[in-house]
Design a protein around this motif. Sequence first.
Motif, PDB file in Angstrom:
ATOM      1  N   ASP A 145       0.831  -1.203   0.000  1.00  0.00           N
ATOM      2  CA  ASP A 145       0.000   0.000   0.000  1.00  0.00           C
ATOM      3  C   ASP A 145       0.865   1.252   0.000  1.00  0.00           C
ATOM      4  O   ASP A 145       0.595   2.221  -0.720  1.00  0.00           O
ATOM      5  CB  ASP A 145      -0.935   0.022   1.214  1.00  0.00           C
ATOM      6  CG  ASP A 145      -1.999  -1.061   1.162  1.00  0.00           C
ATOM      7  OD1 ASP A 145      -2.208  -1.663   0.078  1.00  0.00           O
ATOM      8  OD2 ASP A 145      -2.623  -1.326   2.220  1.00  0.00           O
ATOM      9  N   LEU A 146       1.918   1.252   0.817  1.00  0.00           N
ATOM     10  CA  LEU A 146       2.808   2.413   0.892  1.00  0.00           C
ATOM     11  C   LEU A 146       3.578   2.612  -0.404  1.00  0.00           C
ATOM     12  O   LEU A 146       3.783   3.747  -0.847  1.00  0.00           O
ATOM     13  CB  LEU A 146       3.769   2.268   2.078  1.00  0.00           C
ATOM     14  CG  LEU A 146       3.123   2.381   3.457  1.00  0.00           C
ATOM     15  CD1 LEU A 146       4.136   2.046   4.551  1.00  0.00           C
ATOM     16  CD2 LEU A 146       2.524   3.756   3.675  1.00  0.00           C
ATOM     17  N   GLN A 147       3.992   1.513  -1.047  1.00  0.00           N
ATOM     18  CA  GLN A 147       4.675   1.637  -2.330  1.00  0.00           C
ATOM     19  C   GLN A 147       3.754   2.239  -3.382  1.00  0.00           C
ATOM     20  O   GLN A 147       4.178   3.067  -4.193  1.00  0.00           O
ATOM     21  CB  GLN A 147       5.194   0.271  -2.791  1.00  0.00           C
ATOM     22  CG  GLN A 147       6.405  -0.203  -2.010  1.00  0.00           C
ATOM     23  CD  GLN A 147       6.811  -1.630  -2.345  1.00  0.00           C
ATOM     24  OE1 GLN A 147       5.985  -2.452  -2.754  1.00  0.00           O
ATOM     25  NE2 GLN A 147       8.082  -1.929  -2.162  1.00  0.00           N
ATOM     26  N   GLN A 148       2.493   1.853  -3.353  1.00  0.00           N
ATOM     27  CA  GLN A 148       1.528   2.410  -4.295  1.00  0.00           C
ATOM     28  C   GLN A 148       1.321   3.894  -4.016  1.00  0.00           C
ATOM     29  O   GLN A 148       1.277   4.713  -4.943  1.00  0.00           O
ATOM     30  CB  GLN A 148       0.191   1.668  -4.199  1.00  0.00           C
ATOM     31  CG  GLN A 148      -0.855   2.191  -5.158  1.00  0.00           C
ATOM     32  CD  GLN A 148      -2.161   1.426  -5.096  1.00  0.00           C
ATOM     33  OE1 GLN A 148      -2.252   0.384  -4.461  1.00  0.00           O
ATOM     34  NE2 GLN A 148      -3.181   1.940  -5.734  1.00  0.00           N
ATOM     35  N   GLN A 149       1.233   4.256  -2.737  1.00  0.00           N
ATOM     36  CA  GLN A 149       1.059   5.660  -2.367  1.00  0.00           C
ATOM     37  C   GLN A 149       2.275   6.487  -2.796  1.00  0.00           C
ATOM     38  O   GLN A 149       2.125   7.591  -3.320  1.00  0.00           O
ATOM     39  CB  GLN A 149       0.835   5.784  -0.864  1.00  0.00           C
ATOM     40  CG  GLN A 149       0.479   7.181  -0.416  1.00  0.00           C
ATOM     41  CD  GLN A 149       0.219   7.268   1.076  1.00  0.00           C
ATOM     42  OE1 GLN A 149       0.447   6.326   1.817  1.00  0.00           O
ATOM     43  NE2 GLN A 149      -0.255   8.407   1.510  1.00  0.00           N
ATOM     44  N   VAL A 150       3.470   5.960  -2.601  1.00  0.00           N
ATOM     45  CA  VAL A 150       4.690   6.656  -3.018  1.00  0.00           C
ATOM     46  C   VAL A 150       4.675   6.849  -4.536  1.00  0.00           C
ATOM     47  O   VAL A 150       5.000   7.934  -5.036  1.00  0.00           O
ATOM     48  CB  VAL A 150       5.953   5.895  -2.560  1.00  0.00           C
ATOM     49  CG1 VAL A 150       7.197   6.405  -3.273  1.00  0.00           C
ATOM     50  CG2 VAL A 150       6.129   6.016  -1.055  1.00  0.00           C
ATOM     51  N   ALA A 151       4.298   5.830  -5.277  1.00  0.00           N
ATOM     52  CA  ALA A 151       4.246   5.931  -6.739  1.00  0.00           C
ATOM     53  C   ALA A 151       3.249   7.010  -7.166  1.00  0.00           C
ATOM     54  O   ALA A 151       3.530   7.802  -8.082  1.00  0.00           O
ATOM     55  CB  ALA A 151       3.876   4.585  -7.356  1.00  0.00           C
TER      56      ALA A 151
ATOM     57  N   ALA B 144       4.149  10.548  -9.067  1.00  0.00           N
ATOM     58  CA  ALA B 144       3.481  10.966 -10.307  1.00  0.00           C
ATOM     59  C   ALA B 144       2.918  12.381 -10.152  1.00  0.00           C
ATOM     60  O   ALA B 144       3.030  13.205 -11.069  1.00  0.00           O
ATOM     61  CB  ALA B 144       2.374   9.982 -10.672  1.00  0.00           C
ATOM     62  N   GLU B 145       2.318  12.674  -8.995  1.00  0.00           N
ATOM     63  CA  GLU B 145       1.804  14.026  -8.743  1.00  0.00           C
ATOM     64  C   GLU B 145       2.934  15.047  -8.737  1.00  0.00           C
ATOM     65  O   GLU B 145       2.802  16.141  -9.279  1.00  0.00           O
ATOM     66  CB  GLU B 145       1.061  14.077  -7.403  1.00  0.00           C
ATOM     67  CG  GLU B 145      -0.287  13.419  -7.414  1.00  0.00           C
ATOM     68  CD  GLU B 145      -0.979  13.502  -6.062  1.00  0.00           C
ATOM     69  OE1 GLU B 145      -0.792  14.506  -5.340  1.00  0.00           O
ATOM     70  OE2 GLU B 145      -1.705  12.553  -5.719  1.00  0.00           O
ATOM     71  N   LEU B 146       4.052  14.690  -8.124  1.00  0.00           N
ATOM     72  CA  LEU B 146       5.203  15.587  -8.076  1.00  0.00           C
ATOM     73  C   LEU B 146       5.758  15.838  -9.477  1.00  0.00           C
ATOM     74  O   LEU B 146       6.074  16.974  -9.838  1.00  0.00           O
ATOM     75  CB  LEU B 146       6.284  15.003  -7.168  1.00  0.00           C
ATOM     76  CG  LEU B 146       7.528  15.858  -6.942  1.00  0.00           C
ATOM     77  CD1 LEU B 146       7.159  17.182  -6.279  1.00  0.00           C
ATOM     78  CD2 LEU B 146       8.528  15.103  -6.078  1.00  0.00           C
TER      79      LEU B 146
END
Length: 152
Positions: A92-98, A102-104
Motif C-alpha cells: 500500500d505504501l509503495q503504491q502511495q509513493v508511486a 506521479a503528482e510531483l
Amino acid sequence: MEDELTISFEAASDAKVLIISVAARMAGMHPQTLRQYDRLGLVQAGRAAGGGRRYSVRDVVLLREVQRLSQDDGVNLAGIKRIIGLEQLVGDLQQQVAELQAELAAAYQRIAELESVGPYRRADLVPTSRTSTALVVWRPQRGDRGGRPATG
C-alpha cells in the motif's frame, strides 16, 4: 501424477471464483485448513450467494506462502499473520509513493510550462524598464464602486 501449477503473485487474479475444494487442491492443503486460515484471518475468502467460500488465484498464492512460512521456516500462525499484514502495508505504501511521485512529476512539469512562458503570462501585462514615482489617487463617484482616477 500431480501437476505442478506455477503462479506469479503479480499476475494473480483477485476474482473470487474458486470453490474451496479447488483452491485447497491448488494450494496443496486440506479444505479444513483453508477454513481454519479463514477463521484466523490469514486468507480472507469471499462468499458466494449460497454462503460457500470462494477463493481467488491470489488467495491460492498466499496460501502457498503461508504453508511455506509455516513448514519451511517454522513461523507460527500469529507470526505469519503479522508478516502478511506488513507485506500488505508495504505494498500500500509503495503504491502511495508511486502516486505521490506521479503528482510531483506533474507539478514539476506544470512549473516548467509556466516558466517557459516567461515571467508575464498575461498578454495585457507588459514589462517596462522605466520605474515611475507617480501617485494615483482614486476618488469614488456616486454609484461607482470601483472609483475613477482623479484628474488634474
